[in-house]
Write a protein that holds these residues in place. Structure first.
Motif, PDB file in Angstrom:
ATOM      1  N   ASN A  91      -5.891  -2.432  -4.760  1.00 11.97           N
ATOM      2  CA  ASN A  91      -6.401  -3.595  -4.628  1.00 11.97           C
ATOM      3  C   ASN A  91      -5.622  -4.514  -3.517  1.00 11.97           C
ATOM      4  OD1 ASN A  91      -4.218  -3.591  -5.747  1.00 11.97           O
ATOM      5  ND2 ASN A  91      -3.293  -4.901  -6.158  1.00 11.97           N
ATOM      6  N   ARG A  92      -4.636  -3.647  -2.887  1.00 10.28           N
ATOM      7  CA  ARG A  92      -4.339  -4.913  -1.561  1.00 10.28           C
ATOM      8  C   ARG A  92      -5.227  -4.222   0.102  1.00 10.28           C
ATOM      9  NH1 ARG A  92      -0.519  -2.304  -4.578  1.00 10.28           N
ATOM     10  NH2 ARG A  92       0.374  -1.019  -3.216  1.00 10.28           N
ATOM     11  N   LEU A  93      -6.307  -3.566   0.231  1.00 12.91           N
ATOM     12  CA  LEU A  93      -6.686  -2.742   0.336  1.00 12.91           C
ATOM     13  C   LEU A  93      -7.621  -4.175   2.171  1.00 12.91           C
ATOM     14  CD1 LEU A  93      -9.313  -0.607  -0.195  1.00 12.91           C
ATOM     15  CD2 LEU A  93      -7.322  -0.530   1.342  1.00 12.91           C
ATOM     16  N   GLY A  94      -7.432  -4.890   1.437  1.00 12.29           N
ATOM     17  CA  GLY A  94      -8.032  -6.400   2.577  1.00 12.29           C
ATOM     18  C   GLY A  94      -7.034  -7.659   2.576  1.00 12.29           C
ATOM     19  N   ALA A  95      -5.662  -7.404   1.688  1.00 14.66           N
ATOM     20  CA  ALA A  95      -5.016  -8.457   1.608  1.00 14.66           C
ATOM     21  C   ALA A  95      -4.444  -8.500   3.095  1.00 14.66           C
ATOM     22  CB  ALA A  95      -3.703  -8.003   0.740  1.00 14.66           C
ATOM     23  N   PRO A  96      -4.140  -9.538   3.362  1.00 13.52           N
ATOM     24  CA  PRO A  96      -3.295  -9.458   4.877  1.00 13.52           C
ATOM     25  C   PRO A  96      -1.550  -8.964   4.644  1.00 13.52           C
ATOM     26  CG  PRO A  96      -3.841 -11.991   3.611  1.00 13.52           C
ATOM     27  CD  PRO A  96      -3.917 -10.744   2.795  1.00 13.52           C
ATOM     28  N   ALA A  97      -1.646  -8.087   5.696  1.00 10.44           N
ATOM     29  CA  ALA A  97      -0.653  -7.371   5.837  1.00 10.44           C
ATOM     30  C   ALA A  97       0.827  -8.014   5.504  1.00 10.44           C
ATOM     31  CB  ALA A  97      -0.660  -6.813   7.573  1.00 10.44           C
ATOM     32  N   GLU A  98       0.849  -9.960   6.055  1.00 12.72           N
ATOM     33  CA  GLU A  98       2.473 -10.457   6.208  1.00 12.72           C
ATOM     34  C   GLU A  98       2.669 -10.243   4.581  1.00 12.72           C
ATOM     35  OE1 GLU A  98      -1.071 -13.053   7.736  1.00 12.72           O
ATOM     36  OE2 GLU A  98      -0.794 -11.241   7.549  1.00 12.72           O
ATOM     37  N   ALA A  99       1.929 -10.446   3.468  1.00 14.17           N
ATOM     38  CA  ALA A  99       1.429 -10.675   2.167  1.00 14.17           C
ATOM     39  C   ALA A  99       2.002  -9.371   1.131  1.00 14.17           C
ATOM     40  CB  ALA A  99       0.876 -11.155   2.159  1.00 14.17           C
ATOM     41  N   GLY A 100       1.965  -8.405   2.342  1.00 19.40           N
ATOM     42  CA  GLY A 100       1.842  -6.956   1.561  1.00 19.40           C
ATOM     43  C   GLY A 100       0.919  -5.813   1.309  1.00 19.40           C
ATOM     44  N   GLY A 101      -0.240  -6.636   1.747  1.00 21.00           N
ATOM     45  CA  GLY A 101      -1.926  -5.695   2.066  1.00 21.00           C
ATOM     46  C   GLY A 101      -1.882  -4.774   3.280  1.00 21.00           C
ATOM     47  N   ALA A 102      -2.865  -3.924   3.380  1.00 16.36           N
ATOM     48  CA  ALA A 102      -3.237  -3.430   4.797  1.00 16.36           C
ATOM     49  C   ALA A 102      -3.808  -3.829   5.405  1.00 16.36           C
ATOM     50  CB  ALA A 102      -4.062  -2.051   3.507  1.00 16.36           C
ATOM     51  N   GLY A 103      -4.867  -5.507   5.283  1.00 20.12           N
ATOM     52  CA  GLY A 103      -5.139  -5.428   6.393  1.00 20.12           C
ATOM     53  C   GLY A 103      -6.860  -4.841   7.529  1.00 20.12           C
ATOM     54  N   LEU A 104      -7.336  -4.363   6.375  1.00 22.46           N
ATOM     55  CA  LEU A 104      -8.235  -3.795   6.170  1.00 22.46           C
ATOM     56  C   LEU A 104      -9.146  -4.861   6.177  1.00 22.46           C
ATOM     57  CD1 LEU A 104      -8.570  -0.447   5.066  1.00 22.46           C
ATOM     58  CD2 LEU A 104      -7.810  -0.566   7.120  1.00 22.46           C
ATOM     59  N   PRO A 105     -10.379  -4.080   7.440  1.00 23.97           N
ATOM     60  CA  PRO A 105     -11.583  -5.393   7.547  1.00 23.97           C
ATOM     61  C   PRO A 105     -12.202  -5.340   6.422  1.00 23.97           C
ATOM     62  CG  PRO A 105     -12.341  -3.442   9.181  1.00 23.97           C
ATOM     63  CD  PRO A 105     -10.584  -3.744   8.297  1.00 23.97           C
ATOM     64  N   SER A 106     -13.650  -6.239   5.983  1.00 18.51           N
ATOM     65  CA  SER A 106     -13.412  -6.279   5.072  1.00 18.51           C
ATOM     66  C   SER A 106     -15.050  -5.179   5.327  1.00 18.51           C
ATOM     67  CB  SER A 106     -14.807  -7.172   4.790  1.00 18.51           C
ATOM     68  OG  SER A 106     -15.978  -7.982   5.905  1.00 18.51           O
ATOM     69  N   VAL A 107     -15.514  -4.606   5.903  1.00 20.42           N
ATOM     70  CA  VAL A 107     -16.611  -2.960   6.091  1.00 20.42           C
ATOM     71  C   VAL A 107     -16.227  -2.225   5.382  1.00 20.42           C
ATOM     72  CG1 VAL A 107     -15.610  -2.534   8.358  1.00 20.42           C
ATOM     73  CG2 VAL A 107     -18.519  -2.133   7.445  1.00 20.42           C
ATOM     74  N   ILE A 108     -14.621  -2.050   5.351  1.00 20.80           N
ATOM     75  CA  ILE A 108     -14.024  -1.376   4.872  1.00 20.80           C
ATOM     76  C   ILE A 108     -13.756  -1.653   2.844  1.00 20.80           C
ATOM     77  CG2 ILE A 108     -12.395   0.461   4.419  1.00 20.80           C
ATOM     78  CD1 ILE A 108     -13.351   0.780   6.241  1.00 20.80           C
ATOM     79  N   THR A 109     -13.368  -2.519   2.949  1.00 14.99           N
ATOM     80  CA  THR A 109     -13.069  -2.824   1.778  1.00 14.99           C
ATOM     81  C   THR A 109     -14.176  -3.129   0.450  1.00 14.99           C
ATOM     82  OG1 THR A 109     -13.063  -5.433   2.398  1.00 14.99           O
ATOM     83  CG2 THR A 109     -11.177  -4.134   2.079  1.00 14.99           C
ATOM     84  N   PHE A 110     -15.604  -3.763   0.971  1.00 17.93           N
ATOM     85  CA  PHE A 110     -16.870  -3.977   0.814  1.00 17.93           C
ATOM     86  C   PHE A 110     -16.934  -2.718   0.090  1.00 17.93           C
ATOM     87  CE2 PHE A 110     -18.363  -7.878   1.829  1.00 17.93           C
ATOM     88  CZ  PHE A 110     -17.232  -8.576   1.719  1.00 17.93           C
TER      89      PHE A 110
END
Length: 369
Positions: A91-110
């Motif tokens: 659930n955290r693949l594309g979430a901002p890194a500063e919020a606890g996410g991985a910050g991955l681009p949408s090409v990966i999360t999609f």
């Protein structure tokens, strides 16, 4: 029994042979997207979707969501799968890194979203709508909302929804009747009904954050029949302390019923009733505008950019749903066409030892596939 095999090799080809994302080091978020990294993400995601989500798809269809005395329950196994989904970080693949996410681009999360939708669309809509909701909150919310609400949505402790449609209107927002009345403390009280709210209520998390559009009435308490007073609000199912983020009690939000929709029965598509529910206006107060004559005109509409951002994210998600359902339908269609026996090929028997040929031998079946 329907099955699903995630197209990992197809994704890897698209990423590294066609799009060459590993060569886009100058693009933020692409610095570490090596073939090894994307392969590990895709293979791990595929394993989860195939082994955890897909087996629950039929369970969700057979059991559906239930409501009893106002309490909504998801199908057996959904709650445990959601906990595992969040524990593994999907659930955290594309979430901002500063919020606890991985910050991955949408090409990966999609890509992961597509696999999840193919495996179990009803389940995948819960985290999908949560992503749209926390993204809007992260873009338009106050600091306390980001710290105490959005971060919990990103971690998976809470989920989110988008509440737009009403019984008497859909996209024609000027016909909306849900109203938000400002209080002395700066909050609002929302009253109205929203329908077709995916993931509107459930038993998987302690709180659900509703992103709601509503009209602010004029000085006489009347709603204008236009868009000038439509605003964007955060309305938690359970009230949240602004200082600590702790749940302090129940808000005036209740589930009136579960919609009778075809398919996605494992997702609680709810009728939500807002009864003087505490709400927080997003996007701040709108600035004063000047007319052509130089006269100051005070607008009452704010935060709509956040709403449209959320809606556009949902539109992208719906597009992915179409691809995802097409993929899993194709896979099962091929399996069926190779197993189902009927008649003989026009060019001679292809299964001479059997009573008939598989329907895959017919040109029109292959054309349809």
């Amino acid at each position: 029994m329907p099955s699903y095999k995630a197209p990992v090799e197809d994704f890897l080809f698209l990423f590294h042979e066609l799009l060459e994302i590993d060569k886009r080091k100058e693009v933020p978020g692409f610095e570490e997207l090596t073939p090894d990294m994307t392969q590990a993400i895709l293979e791990g995601g595929a394993k989860f979707c195939e082994e955890v989500l897909q087996p629950l798809n039929q369970v969700g269809d057979e059991h559906g969501c239930t409501i009893e005395n106002g309490v909504v329950r998801t199908p057996p196994g959904f709650k445990e799968a959601f906990q595992k989904y969040c524990e593994d970080g999907w659930n955290r693949l594309g979430a901002p890194a500063e919020a606890g996410g991985a910050g991955l681009p949408s090409v990966i999360t999609f890509a992961f979203t597509e696999m999840g939708m193919s495996a179990n669309q009803a389940f995948s809509m819960y985290p999908g709508l949560t992503t749209a909701a926390y993204s809007a909150l992260w873009a338009t919310g106050e600091p306390w909302m980001k710290e105490h609400v959005a971060k919990k949505m990103i971690s998976g402790e809470w989920t989110g929804t988008m509440c737009l449609t009403e019984p008497h209107c859909g996209t024609d927002l000027k016909l909306m009747k849900t109203k938000a009345v400002e209080q002395e403390d700066g909050t609002y009280r929302i009253t109205g009904t929203k329908i077709f709210i995916s993931g509107g209520d459930h038993d998987m998390t302690d709180n659900i954050i509703h992103m709601v559009i509503a009209k602010i009435p004029d000085e006489d308490g009347k709603l204008a029949n236009d868009l000038s007073t439509v605003n964007f609000f955060m309305v938690p199912k359970m009230l949240v302390d602004k200082e600590t983020g702790e749940i302090t009690g129940r808000n005036g939000v209740s589930c009136g019923s579960i919609e009778k929709k075809m398919g996605i029965k494992g997702n609680a598509t709810a009728v939500l009733n807002f009864d003087e529910a505490v709400a927080y206006r997003l996007g701040g107060r709108p600035p004063e505008k000047k007319t052509d004559t130089g006269e100051k005109k005070k607008s009452k509409s704010a935060g709509m950019a956040g709403m449209f951002g959320m809606m556009n994210g949902a539109r992208m998600g719906v597009g992915i749903q179409g691809i995802a359902i097409g993929e899993v339908a194709y896979q099962n269609g091929v399996t069926y066409a190779n197993e189902r026996l009927a008649g003989r090929s026009l060019t001679g028997a292809k299964n001479p030892d059997g009573p008939a040929d598989p329907i895959m031998v017919f040109p029109d079946v292959r054309r349809l596939l």
